[in-house]
Design a protein around this motif. Structure first.
Motif, short mmCIF file in Angstrom:
data_model
loop_
_atom_site.label_atom_id
_atom_site.label_comp_id
_atom_site.label_asym_id
_atom_site.label_seq_id
_atom_site.Cartn_x
_atom_site.Cartn_y
_atom_site.Cartn_z
N TYR A 226 -38.63 14.37 -45.27
CA TYR A 226 -38.47 14.77 -43.86
C TYR A 226 -39.79 15.26 -43.28
O TYR A 226 -40.09 15.03 -42.10
N ASN A 231 -39.81 15.35 -39.22
CA ASN A 231 -38.58 16.09 -38.92
C ASN A 231 -38.68 17.43 -39.62
O ASN A 231 -38.13 17.65 -40.71
N LYS A 234 -35.40 19.65 -40.56
CA LYS A 234 -34.70 19.23 -41.77
C LYS A 234 -35.57 19.40 -43.01
O LYS A 234 -35.05 19.63 -44.11
N GLU A 237 -35.07 23.00 -43.94
CA GLU A 237 -33.71 23.19 -44.46
C GLU A 237 -33.60 22.68 -45.89
O GLU A 237 -33.01 23.33 -46.76
N SER A 238 -34.17 21.52 -46.16
CA SER A 238 -34.11 20.93 -47.51
C SER A 238 -34.93 21.76 -48.49
O SER A 238 -34.52 21.94 -49.65
#
Length: 460
Positions: A226, A231, A234, A237-238
């Motif tokens: 990502y 991005n 994301k 978040e990952s």
């Protein structure tokens, strides 16, 4: 005459060579995938040298922090051609090697074999087979993440569907037709699909062997994916998910006297997914500009760079980067994701969202482990671009020669933030320049591959 898929993708690579590792782990003469019968066989296939330690060291020669000090014209060595960003790294279309390209497709062959054949294993549980398939999907996604970032344009939402990348090969059958080049968008979709499919079935922990997959490793590779797509929400978040289910602590250099105390990469506690290049133990030559960009108290200099002397660095080639540590040992830097990388991904994502306090905190989580505590000062700035620049610089210090710097340069170049890079010959004369926006930031498909696939469109 019919030419099988891997001959079209990996010229000069005989099937006997491709399968030569079979004897190493099964202790019998190699006869292809027919040897793979049991779940244990497939498990050991994923432990093979080609599947774990076969990344191409040549990627580091593309980066701005690498020097070669004995280059002379004409450029007759492959390394010299890579170093000077020649359009083709080996000019003989029939006898030359498909440099960089071939290594990734060789790995992909190993992963595709497991993905396509594991269900035919004569023993083992469904859960065991699903777990091994998930590890192979993770490995394949990791290989394609490099390929799309070498032979495709950097991801741009408006152009990704039309920018060409690489063929996405899912077959292990050597007689299948070679697929066409897919778009950058399609390759990223395949990568995300492989990772999404893999994560639920990946082992919960790989602490006994970091070269194998785990749920945390899947999230960590997803975070890097990502990030390369731009991005950043994301990506962060990952990265947080990877830290939530896997290792959390950065290796603390301030508690050590040398890199000898870092420990074996196979079981290192700050690594999500261990990967190294085939030539990981070879010394690298850093550029003088790169060396001078370090703070002199940075323990990474002390641990990994030899012949520092008075830190003035007057002569090219004197200082060497030793991937196993200056004093030797097992301190090899992983090409795969680590806790430090996740912290920097979160920091970059926060900085791009102009959340400067969060960015600085995650940057500090790494930096305070890399400088003597009695002299360390947290980096402070309220300027978004300065913070982003500092994070990118920190990435270059933490991941200098593990195949990541060239991809970061591509990202910076796409944003108009990459200065011109020059190469010097052995007499300090400029013999090559890579200016901002140069098409050579995307590598050409090797002519050794193009000769078997003449309908493909070549990169500029």
């Amino acid at each position: 005459m019919k030419i099988h898929i891997y001959s079209r993708l990996i010229p000069m690579l005989l099937l006997a060579f491709l399968l030569s590792s079979c004897k190493k782990y099964l202790d019998i003469e190699p006869k292809g995938v027919q040897l793979l019968k049991t779940v244990h066989d497939y498990d050991q296939w994923l432990n093979s040298y080609e599947a774990t330690t076969d990344l191409p060291e040549s990627i580091n020669l593309l980066a701005d922090n690498t020097d070669l000090t004995n280059v002379d014209l004409p450029l007759d060595q492959v390394n010299e051609r890579v170093f000077t960003w020649q359009a083709q790294f080996a000019e003989d279309q029939f006898a030359g090697e498909a440099v960089i390209w071939k290594d990734f497709y060789r790995e992909i062959y190993y992963y595709n074999t497991v993905i396509n054949k594991i269900d035919e294993a004569i023993d083992g549980t469904v859960a065991q087979k699903r777990s091994l398939k998930a590890e192979a999907l993770l490995g394949r996604a990791y290989a394609y993440l490099y390929l799309v970032n070498l032979y495709g344009e950097p991801f741009a939402q408006a152009a990704a569907a039309s920018d060409l990348a690489v063929p996405f090969v899912t077959s292990h059958d050597l007689n299948n037709a070679t697929p066409p080049r897919k778009s950058v968008k399609e390759i990223y979709e395949f990568i995300l699909g492989d990772l999404t499919a893999a994560i639920p079935d990946l082992p919960a922990d790989n602490a006994k062997n970091r070269f194998r997959g785990s749920k945390a490793a899947g999230y960590a590779v997803l975070a890097r994916t990502y990030q390369y797509m731009g991005n950043y929400i994301k990506a962060a978040e990952s990265a947080q998910l990877a830290l939530a289910v896997g290792p959390k602590a950065i290796m603390d250099f301030t508690t050590m006297t040398s890199a000898q105390q870092i420990g074996d990469l196979t079981v290192r506690p700050d690594v999500f997914y261990a990967r190294v290049s085939r030539a990981y133990n070879q010394d690298k030559v850093p550029t003088i500009d790169f060396l001078k960009s370090f703070d002199k108290t940075d323990l990474r200099l002390k641990f990994y760079y030899s012949n520092l002397r008075d830190y003035s660095f007057p002569t090219r080639g004197v200082v060497k980067y030793r991937s196993q540590g200056v004093l030797g040992g097992t301190a090899t830097i992983s090409w795969g994701p680590t806790v430090a990388e996740m912290e920097l991904i979160i920091a970059e994502s926060a900085a791009r969202a102009n959340d400067i306090p969060t960015a600085l905190d995650h940057l500090d989580a790494l930096r305070k482990k890399r400088f003597p505590s009695d002299s360390y000062q947290k980096y402070i700035s309220a300027n978004q671009q300065e913070v982003l620049q500092k994070i990118m610089q920190e990435r270059s210090f933490e991941f200098p020669y593990n195949g990541m710097r060239w991809i970061d340069m591509r990202r910076l170049n796409a944003e108009g933030k990459m200065p011109a890079v020059t190469r010097l010959d052995k007499n300090n004369n400029v013999i090559a320049t890579l200016p901002p926006g140069d098409p050579r930031y995307t590598l050409q498909i090797p002519i050794q591959v193009m000769v078997f696939n003449p309908s493909w469109t070549q990169n500029p």
